[in-house]
Scaffold this motif. Structure first.
Motif, PDB file in Angstrom:
ATOM      1  N   GLY A 231       0.290  -5.792   7.323  1.00  0.00           N
ATOM      2  CA  GLY A 231       1.591  -6.389   7.009  1.00  0.00           C
ATOM      3  C   GLY A 231       1.847  -6.550   5.529  1.00  0.00           C
ATOM      4  O   GLY A 231       2.959  -6.288   5.049  1.00  0.00           O
ATOM      5  N   GLY A 232       0.830  -6.983   4.787  1.00  0.00           N
ATOM      6  CA  GLY A 232       1.007  -7.165   3.353  1.00  0.00           C
ATOM      7  C   GLY A 232       1.333  -5.864   2.644  1.00  0.00           C
ATOM      8  O   GLY A 232       2.178  -5.819   1.737  1.00  0.00           O
ATOM      9  N   VAL A 233       0.679  -4.791   3.052  1.00  0.00           N
ATOM     10  CA  VAL A 233       0.927  -3.476   2.456  1.00  0.00           C
ATOM     11  C   VAL A 233       2.331  -2.995   2.799  1.00  0.00           C
ATOM     12  O   VAL A 233       3.037  -2.443   1.964  1.00  0.00           O
ATOM     13  CB  VAL A 233      -0.144  -2.463   2.924  1.00  0.00           C
ATOM     14  N   VAL A 234       2.728  -3.195   4.062  1.00  0.00           N
ATOM     15  CA  VAL A 234       4.078  -2.792   4.478  1.00  0.00           C
ATOM     16  C   VAL A 234       5.126  -3.519   3.642  1.00  0.00           C
ATOM     17  O   VAL A 234       6.075  -2.908   3.133  1.00  0.00           O
ATOM     18  CB  VAL A 234       4.291  -3.080   5.981  1.00  0.00           C
ATOM     19  N   LYS A 235       4.940  -4.817   3.486  1.00  0.00           N
ATOM     20  CA  LYS A 235       5.882  -5.606   2.681  1.00  0.00           C
ATOM     21  C   LYS A 235       5.931  -5.103   1.242  1.00  0.00           C
ATOM     22  O   LYS A 235       7.012  -4.975   0.647  1.00  0.00           O
ATOM     23  CB  LYS A 235       5.457  -7.079   2.716  1.00  0.00           C
ATOM     24  N   LEU A 236       4.772  -4.799   0.690  1.00  0.00           N
ATOM     25  CA  LEU A 236       4.678  -4.300  -0.684  1.00  0.00           C
ATOM     26  C   LEU A 236       5.373  -2.946  -0.832  1.00  0.00           C
ATOM     27  O   LEU A 236       6.139  -2.719  -1.777  1.00  0.00           O
ATOM     28  CB  LEU A 236       3.203  -4.179  -1.071  1.00  0.00           C
ATOM     29  N   LEU A 237       5.120  -2.056   0.108  1.00  0.00           N
ATOM     30  CA  LEU A 237       5.730  -0.722   0.045  1.00  0.00           C
ATOM     31  C   LEU A 237       7.247  -0.799   0.184  1.00  0.00           C
ATOM     32  O   LEU A 237       7.989  -0.100  -0.531  1.00  0.00           O
ATOM     33  CB  LEU A 237       5.146   0.169   1.143  1.00  0.00           C
ATOM     34  N   LEU A 238       7.727  -1.632   1.103  1.00  0.00           N
ATOM     35  CA  LEU A 238       9.179  -1.782   1.269  1.00  0.00           C
ATOM     36  C   LEU A 238       9.812  -2.349   0.003  1.00  0.00           C
ATOM     37  O   LEU A 238      10.921  -1.947  -0.380  1.00  0.00           O
ATOM     38  CB  LEU A 238       9.483  -2.678   2.470  1.00  0.00           C
ATOM     39  N   ALA A 239       9.105  -3.266  -0.659  1.00  0.00           N
ATOM     40  CA  ALA A 239       9.615  -3.835  -1.907  1.00  0.00           C
ATOM     41  C   ALA A 239       9.700  -2.778  -2.999  1.00  0.00           C
ATOM     42  O   ALA A 239      10.509  -2.899  -3.933  1.00  0.00           O
ATOM     43  CB  ALA A 239       8.722  -4.988  -2.355  1.00  0.00           C
ATOM     44  N   HIS A 240       8.863  -1.729  -2.896  1.00  0.00           N
ATOM     45  CA  HIS A 240       8.886  -0.635  -3.867  1.00  0.00           C
ATOM     46  C   HIS A 240       9.683   0.569  -3.350  1.00  0.00           C
ATOM     47  O   HIS A 240       9.444   1.706  -3.739  1.00  0.00           O
ATOM     48  CB  HIS A 240       7.453  -0.204  -4.219  1.00  0.00           C
ATOM     49  N   LYS A 241      10.644   0.295  -2.455  1.00  0.00           N
ATOM     50  CA  LYS A 241      11.600   1.308  -1.970  1.00  0.00           C
ATOM     51  C   LYS A 241      10.973   2.388  -1.088  1.00  0.00           C
ATOM     52  O   LYS A 241      11.454   3.534  -1.067  1.00  0.00           O
ATOM     53  CB  LYS A 241      12.335   1.977  -3.150  1.00  0.00           C
ATOM     54  N   ALA A 242       9.923   2.039  -0.382  1.00  0.00           N
ATOM     55  CA  ALA A 242       9.386   3.010   0.585  1.00  0.00           C
ATOM     56  C   ALA A 242      10.429   3.249   1.674  1.00  0.00           C
ATOM     57  O   ALA A 242      11.076   2.305   2.137  1.00  0.00           O
ATOM     58  CB  ALA A 242       8.090   2.486   1.194  1.00  0.00           C
ATOM     59  N   ASP A 243      10.591   4.496   2.060  1.00  0.00           N
ATOM     60  CA  ASP A 243      11.620   4.887   3.036  1.00  0.00           C
ATOM     61  C   ASP A 243      11.078   4.734   4.457  1.00  0.00           C
ATOM     62  O   ASP A 243      10.184   5.481   4.874  1.00  0.00           O
ATOM     63  CB  ASP A 243      12.043   6.337   2.774  1.00  0.00           C
ATOM     64  N   ALA A 244      11.654   3.792   5.207  1.00  0.00           N
ATOM     65  CA  ALA A 244      11.211   3.552   6.587  1.00  0.00           C
ATOM     66  C   ALA A 244      11.745   4.603   7.552  1.00  0.00           C
ATOM     67  O   ALA A 244      11.406   4.583   8.740  1.00  0.00           O
ATOM     68  CB  ALA A 244      11.659   2.165   7.048  1.00  0.00           C
ATOM     69  N   ASN A 245      12.562   5.524   7.060  1.00  0.00           N
ATOM     70  CA  ASN A 245      13.186   6.515   7.941  1.00  0.00           C
ATOM     71  C   ASN A 245      12.711   7.942   7.670  1.00  0.00           C
ATOM     72  O   ASN A 245      13.358   8.906   8.067  1.00  0.00           O
ATOM     73  CB  ASN A 245      14.716   6.431   7.808  1.00  0.00           C
TER      74      ASN A 245
ATOM     75  N   VAL B  25       0.381  16.319   5.207  1.00  0.00           N
ATOM     76  CA  VAL B  25       0.681  17.585   5.879  1.00  0.00           C
ATOM     77  C   VAL B  25       1.384  17.344   7.211  1.00  0.00           C
ATOM     78  O   VAL B  25       2.276  18.090   7.613  1.00  0.00           O
ATOM     79  CB  VAL B  25      -0.616  18.399   6.101  1.00  0.00           C
ATOM     80  N   ASP B  26       1.001  16.263   7.915  1.00  0.00           N
ATOM     81  CA  ASP B  26       1.623  15.962   9.204  1.00  0.00           C
ATOM     82  C   ASP B  26       2.906  15.151   9.073  1.00  0.00           C
ATOM     83  O   ASP B  26       3.502  14.741  10.065  1.00  0.00           O
ATOM     84  CB  ASP B  26       0.648  15.220  10.125  1.00  0.00           C
ATOM     85  N   GLY B  27       3.329  14.930   7.825  1.00  0.00           N
ATOM     86  CA  GLY B  27       4.575  14.211   7.581  1.00  0.00           C
ATOM     87  C   GLY B  27       4.416  12.710   7.455  1.00  0.00           C
ATOM     88  O   GLY B  27       5.378  12.007   7.142  1.00  0.00           O
ATOM     89  N   ALA B  28       3.223  12.184   7.683  1.00  0.00           N
ATOM     90  CA  ALA B  28       3.009  10.738   7.611  1.00  0.00           C
ATOM     91  C   ALA B  28       3.093  10.250   6.167  1.00  0.00           C
ATOM     92  O   ALA B  28       2.607  10.907   5.252  1.00  0.00           O
ATOM     93  CB  ALA B  28       1.655  10.365   8.206  1.00  0.00           C
ATOM     94  N   THR B  29       3.729   9.110   5.980  1.00  0.00           N
ATOM     95  CA  THR B  29       3.812   8.468   4.673  1.00  0.00           C
ATOM     96  C   THR B  29       2.828   7.303   4.628  1.00  0.00           C
ATOM     97  O   THR B  29       2.253   6.912   5.646  1.00  0.00           O
ATOM     98  CB  THR B  29       5.227   7.925   4.412  1.00  0.00           C
ATOM     99  N   ALA B  30       2.676   6.735   3.440  1.00  0.00           N
ATOM    100  CA  ALA B  30       1.821   5.555   3.308  1.00  0.00           C
ATOM    101  C   ALA B  30       2.361   4.413   4.166  1.00  0.00           C
ATOM    102  O   ALA B  30       1.595   3.661   4.780  1.00  0.00           O
ATOM    103  CB  ALA B  30       1.747   5.131   1.845  1.00  0.00           C
ATOM    104  N   LEU B  31       3.687   4.300   4.249  1.00  0.00           N
ATOM    105  CA  LEU B  31       4.301   3.248   5.063  1.00  0.00           C
ATOM    106  C   LEU B  31       3.980   3.463   6.540  1.00  0.00           C
ATOM    107  O   LEU B  31       3.694   2.504   7.270  1.00  0.00           O
ATOM    108  CB  LEU B  31       5.814   3.226   4.838  1.00  0.00           C
ATOM    109  N   PHE B  32       4.024   4.698   6.982  1.00  0.00           N
ATOM    110  CA  PHE B  32       3.701   5.008   8.386  1.00  0.00           C
ATOM    111  C   PHE B  32       2.265   4.600   8.691  1.00  0.00           C
ATOM    112  O   PHE B  32       1.974   3.961   9.707  1.00  0.00           O
ATOM    113  CB  PHE B  32       3.900   6.497   8.655  1.00  0.00           C
TER     114      PHE B  32
END
Length: 474
Positions: free
Chosen positions: A161-175, A146-153
């Motif tokens: 760090g491991g989760v961030v790396k995993l999410l980025l590998a699965h095309k999580a949008d950092a923007n 609801v507040d706009g936060a994603t799993a990556l955020f």
């Protein structure tokens, strides 16, 4: 002989726990089997509305979970916090139990009372294995709360760090920004997660950072994350990036730069890094130099002055006929001397409108609330120094100021103040005779050099003795 009383099988204790719940809680498998065979109700919750299945998932007892599911336990029942059994399993990174619940029809989109889905919870708690399981099952990696936060955020904020790396590998949008326009890089910088910052830097849009109205540099400086600050500067982030008006107005002093945060925190290392990276020490409405002077932080004042901070900066909405820094360090002669060495205008302290004439009653000192006080008529130096709280410093302060001016005349109020103390007669006598040629020459050279070039005098190929003379280091 077995004695069974059906009316007691779902009896509750003071915590509203049934025999089945207690059996699961205490890991009594045989009792669980017996009670289920006798028809115990799997849907009855305790006072927090937690069912036996919630408890089995919490305790990561896969055998009990399987048994309860076989007897029709509700996989989507929520407790008073909105947690379902799958929330419990995900929170413990238990892939086996998650698989069992999903086969039984668990809803991955169900939110708890805070709006958190199981997938978001996995990122929040750093559960890489269950996160992978959920993504393979089709979970949306860019789903926003609801507040706009994603799993990556959330993973970035918590330093997983491991989760961030995993999410980025699965095309999580950092923007993808939150409702407040913050990006995962902001969250990682604020909380000091260097590894995560390094992962996010290559995939974060500078344009989105600008649109957010706040640079990660601001957050790193605000929270004294010096390592993060260094990495961001090396990555090319602008040391002069301003806060947007929406962010700036959240602070009474209307600060706009990362340097201001560093100075306000008395963080000398951070301030030096920013200045070396080209930070402008004169960009904020209330000059950071005045903040350092007010703190009595002479090292910070020296650092700022050496990097071109305006030693004659004015205090917004407080009208003074002399440099504001003098007002803030009148009880600290060593600080005042440092400022005078860097070009603070000593002559302005002697330019009184009344001169030898009688003065009107002195006004009180401006309240120091970062220069945002009610505007008042212009205050003269003699009015300020005659205030009861500082008049005891009149002699030493005027004696110091006289070293940095040519011939000046004291106004009637300053003469009166000097006459009031026997030890200050010599100070008054200094103004009756013309300054020495030595002092006049130094003043003329420094005046010709100008404020911006004063620090460069030390770089001239001149005898050391002459350099010291020009900088009052004798």
């Amino acid at each position: 002989m077995e004695i069974f009383q059906p009316d007691l099988i779902d009896q509750r204790d003071k915590q509203e726990k049934t025999p089945l719940f207690l059996a699961v809680e205490n890991d009594h498998m045989a009792c669980v089997e017996y009670l289920l065979d006798k028809g115990a109700d799997t849907g009855i919750g305790n006072k927090d509305r937690e069912t036996a299945l919630h408890k089995a998932c919490e305790q990561e007892n896969a055998d009990v979970v399987e048994l309860l599911l076989t007897h029709g336990a509700g996989v989507n029942r929520a407790c008073c916090r909105g947690w379902t059994p799958v929330h419990e399993a995900v929170g413990r990174n238990n892939v086996e139990i998650c698989g069992m619940l999903l086969k039984a029809g668990a809803n991955l989109s169900q939110r708890n009372s805070y709006g958190i889905t199981p997938f978001f919870l996995a990122a929040q708690t750093g559960g890489q294995e269950v996160l992978t399981f959920l993504m393979n099952d089709g979970a949306d990696v860019n789903f926003q709360m609801v507040d706009g936060a994603t799993a990556l955020f959330e993973a970035s904020k918590n330093g997983h760090g491991g989760v961030v790396k995993l999410l980025l590998a699965h095309k999580a949008d950092a923007n993808k920004p939150t409702k407040t326009l913050l990006l995962p890089l902001h969250a990682a910088a604020q909380h000091g997660h260097l590894e995560v910052v390094n992962m996010l830097l290559p995939v974060t849009s500078e344009e989105r950072i600008r649109e957010s109205g706040i640079s990660p540099l601001h957050l790193a400086a605000q929270y004294n994350e010096d390592e993060i600050l260094e990495v961001l500067l090396q990555a090319g982030y602008d040391a002069n990036a301003p806060l947007s008006p929406d962010h700036s107005c959240m602070y009474q002093d209307r600060r706009t730069t990362a340097l201001y945060f560093a100075v306000a925190n008395a963080n000398l290392d951070a301030a030096e890094m920013l200045l070396e990276a080209g930070a402008n020490p004169n960009q904020d409405t209330f000059n950071p130099l005045l903040v350092a002077v007010r703190q009595g932080n002479i090292q910070m004042v020296r650092l700022l002055a050496e990097h071109g901070a305006d030693v004659n900066a004015r205090m917004p909405n407080c009208q003074l006929a002399f440099p504001a820094a003098v007002l803030l360090c009148v009880r600290y002669p060593a600080m005042l001397k440092l400022l005078l060495d860097h070009g603070c205008d000593a002559r302005a302290c002697f330019q009184c409108q009344c001169a030898s004439n009688s003065h009107p009653p002195a006004k009180g000192l401006c309240k120091d609330d970062l220069g945002l006080q009610k505007e008042e008529p212009c205050m003269q130096f003699c009015e300020m120094i005659s205030a009861p709280s500082v008049c005891g410093w009149t002699g030493p302060i005027i004696d110091l100021l006289l070293d940095y001016v040519g011939h000046v005349k004291l106004c009637s109020r300053l003469r009166q103040l000097l006459d009031s103390h026997q030890d200050w007669v010599g100070v008054k006598d200094r103004t009756r005779n013309p300054p020495s040629l030595r002092q006049l020459c130094r003043q003329q050279i420094r005046q010709e050099a100008g404020l911006q070039r004063l620090p460069l005098l030390r770089t001239l190929p001149l005898p050391r003795r002459l350099i010291r003379y020009l900088h009052y280091d004798e």
